[in-house]
Design an enzyme around this catalytic site. Structure first.
Site, PDB file in Angstrom:
ATOM      1  N   TYR A 180       0.597  14.698 -57.351  1.00 37.64           N
ATOM      2  CA  TYR A 180      -0.166  15.055 -58.556  1.00 37.64           C
ATOM      3  C   TYR A 180       0.743  14.974 -59.792  1.00 37.64           C
ATOM      4  CZ  TYR A 180      -2.869  17.974 -61.734  1.00 37.64           C
ATOM      5  OH  TYR A 180      -3.556  18.462 -62.814  1.00 37.64           O
TER       6      TYR A 180
ATOM      7  N   ASP B 145       0.506  19.934 -50.144  1.00 38.38           N
ATOM      8  CA  ASP B 145      -0.581  20.186 -51.092  1.00 38.38           C
ATOM      9  C   ASP B 145      -1.861  19.659 -50.448  1.00 38.38           C
ATOM     10  OD1 ASP B 145      -2.519  19.973 -53.115  1.00 38.38           O
ATOM     11  OD2 ASP B 145      -1.046  19.602 -54.691  1.00 38.38           O
TER      12      ASP B 145
ATOM     13  N   ARG C 143      -0.849  42.952 -62.306  1.00 32.91           N
ATOM     14  CA  ARG C 143       0.006  41.764 -62.158  1.00 32.91           C
ATOM     15  C   ARG C 143       0.436  41.590 -60.704  1.00 32.91           C
ATOM     16  NH1 ARG C 143       5.112  42.120 -63.186  1.00 32.91           N
ATOM     17  NH2 ARG C 143       4.905  43.410 -65.042  1.00 32.91           N
TER      18      ARG C 143
ATOM     19  N   LYS D  85     -10.150  23.076 -57.892  1.00 31.99           N
ATOM     20  CA  LYS D  85     -10.871  21.865 -57.491  1.00 31.99           C
ATOM     21  C   LYS D  85     -11.942  22.203 -56.443  1.00 31.99           C
ATOM     22  CE  LYS D  85      -7.841  20.053 -60.216  1.00 31.99           C
ATOM     23  NZ  LYS D  85      -6.626  19.434 -59.735  1.00 31.99           N
TER      24      LYS D  85
HETATM   25  C1  LIG Z   1      -5.338  19.676 -59.986  1.00 31.31           C
HETATM   26  C2  LIG Z   1      -4.287  19.566 -58.961  1.00 31.31           C
HETATM   27  C3  LIG Z   1      -3.151  20.393 -59.010  1.00 31.31           C
HETATM   28  C4  LIG Z   1      -2.914  21.373 -60.133  1.00 31.31           C
HETATM   29  O1  LIG Z   1      -3.881  22.352 -60.166  1.00 31.31           O
HETATM   30  P1  LIG Z   1      -4.280  23.183 -61.503  1.00 31.31           P
HETATM   31  O2  LIG Z   1      -5.192  24.216 -60.977  1.00 31.31           O
HETATM   32  O3  LIG Z   1      -4.914  22.210 -62.455  1.00 31.31           O
HETATM   33  O4  LIG Z   1      -3.014  23.720 -62.065  1.00 31.31           O
HETATM   34  C5  LIG Z   1      -2.229  20.257 -57.997  1.00 31.31           C
HETATM   35  N1  LIG Z   1      -2.383  19.375 -57.000  1.00 31.31           N
HETATM   36  C6  LIG Z   1      -3.462  18.558 -56.930  1.00 31.31           C
HETATM   37  C7  LIG Z   1      -3.581  17.601 -55.797  1.00 31.31           C
HETATM   38  C8  LIG Z   1      -4.442  18.632 -57.893  1.00 31.31           C
HETATM   39  O5  LIG Z   1      -5.509  17.817 -57.832  1.00 31.31           O
END
Ligand SMILES: *Cc1c(COP(=O)(O)O)cnc(C)c1O
Length: 399
Positions: free
Chosen positions: A110, A182, A57, A207
């Site tokens: 998001y 982000d 963890r 992504k």
């Molecule tokens: C998909 C996404 C997230 C969240 O990510 P997960 O891995 O699905 O939890 C956060 N910010 C952006 C811009 C995203 O496209």
């Protein structure tokens, strides 16, 4: 010393320290715990005096290689990782924010992040102000009123709006805020928020970083001090990246530069093509000269990225006909993969909103998010052409 370029870094960074037995690839270490015969050595590792691992963890060799790779790609002092992108975001905000604190952000973050801002943080008596995404003056005014955290995302979902990171980071610093970006849509290949003045950069590794839609993960990069406190929150709260996912993300990241360059190129060509199609009402891509964020994007990004969106005449009825006709696109709620992915905003990122709410956010019912894959561009354009050609005339008699 000469700095390596990003394509080379994506391949080599973070791997060497985890190799054993002459292996050239990082192993997937599935062991939950790490044992010690020597009590003194065990103690030294446990208190952080000696390098090593205790329990899965907290840390793991495969996961550490992933963290090291993203750290080097973002040019950060430190990095830590999470089970998902949302875990990276919620754990970071959970570490930094306490009752009575204030966050300034934008309306177009998001969907999950927006839920944290509108549903969960208010319950903890944390004040959240969400500004119009394109309105730099409004954001600056709100920052100047004082805030603990300034949270940005650029380009945004789904209309790929652009925020000036350097300008906002300056305003944030002046107000004593921790500036978070982000960077999921841009990736470190196209944008480096830390170099533009941000304190922390977050990724949904699910992504573009992983790039193959087969593993969930998240990361946070920044100063040693901030990242250590966020790591501590995560090791206790438990949103740990698992070693198999870390391996898949690591493998995907080796081709990050190749993929993102190709995706940016494909997105630009698709955007230009869509501008010539009658049925297409509007095209949103920061690479297009008429996009409101084009000049800022040109300044702060190396390329405009693989994400675009477009609205079609006839709204949902047109989408119902059009989307199933595409041969080289997954119809799914994901983005950043080697395959092209399409999804209507009304069923993906903004499914929780009413049509009126979407309209107020500037999201037409006929909006499609298009995540360009790495296919040959001729095939992607041919695919769109043949799909548009099948649309019945009757759809547009009233529009
Ligand atoms: C998909 C996404 C997230 C969240 O990510 P997960 O891995 O699905 O939890 C956060 N910010 C952006 C811009 C995203 O496209």
């Amino acid at each position: 010393m000469r700095e390596t370029k990003m394509g080379t870094r994506a391949i080599w960074a973070g791997e060497k320290d985890q190799l054993a037995f002459g292996a050239t690839q990082v192993p997937v270490v599935h062991s939950v715990s790490f044992g010690y015969d020597d009590m003194d050595e065990w103690y030294d590792v446990a208190i952080g005096k000696k390098k090593g691992h205790i329990y899965g963890r907290n840390t793991n060799p495969t996961v550490e290689a992933f963290e090291e790779k993203i750290r080097i790609l973002e040019g950060a002092e430190a990095a830590t990782s999470f089970s998902t992108g949302m875990a990276a975001i919620s754990n970071t905000l959970g570490t930094l924010l306490f009752p009575g604190d204030r966050v300034v952000s934008i309306k177009d973050t998001y969907g999950g992040t927006n839920k944290i801002f509108t549903e969960f943080l208010p319950k903890q008596k944390i004040d959240v102000t969400l500004c119009d995404t394109g309105d730099h003056e409004e954001i600056e005014k709100e920052i100047a009123k004082g805030c603990k955290v300034l949270y940005l995302e650029t380009p945004t979902n789904p209309t790929v709006k652009i925020t000036d990171i350097a300008r906002m980071a300056r305003a944030g610093k002046e107000a004593g805020a921790i500036v978070i970006v982000d960077n999921t849509f841009a990736t470190p290949i196209n944008q480096n928020p830390l170099a533009l003045g941000a304190d922390l950069v977050i990724h949904s590794a699910t992504k573009f970083l992983g790039g193959h839609a087969d593993a969930l993960g998240g990361s946070v990069c920044g100063s040693k001090e901030l990242v250590e406190s966020i790591y501590h929150y995560r090791e206790i709260n438990g949103a740990t990246l698992d070693p198999m996912s870390a391996y898949l993300l690591l493998r995907g990241m080796k081709t990050l530069k190749l993929r993102v360059d190709r995706q940016s190129e494909n997105a630009m060509a698709v955007a230009r093509y869509l501008q010539t199609v009658d049925v297409v009402e509007s095209v949103f891509y920061p690479g297009l000269e008429d996009h409101p964020g084009h000049e800022i994007a040109k300044e702060q990004m190396n390329d405009f990225g693989g994400m675009l969106s477009f609205a079609v005449k006839g709204g949902v009825d047109t989408l119902r006909h059009l989307l199933p006709k595409l041969k080289y696109a997954n119809r799914a709620a994901n983005l950043g993969s080697v395959e092209t992915i399409v999804g209507p905003s009304r069923t993906t990122s903004h499914v929780e909103c009413t049509p009126e709410e979407r309209a107020a956010m500037g999201i037409p019912e006929g909006l499609i998010r298009y995540s360009a894959g790495i296919e040959d561009i001729e095939d992607l354009i041919y695919d769109l052409e043949q799909a548009f050609q099948t649309l019945p005339e009757s759809l547009f008699v009233n529009s």
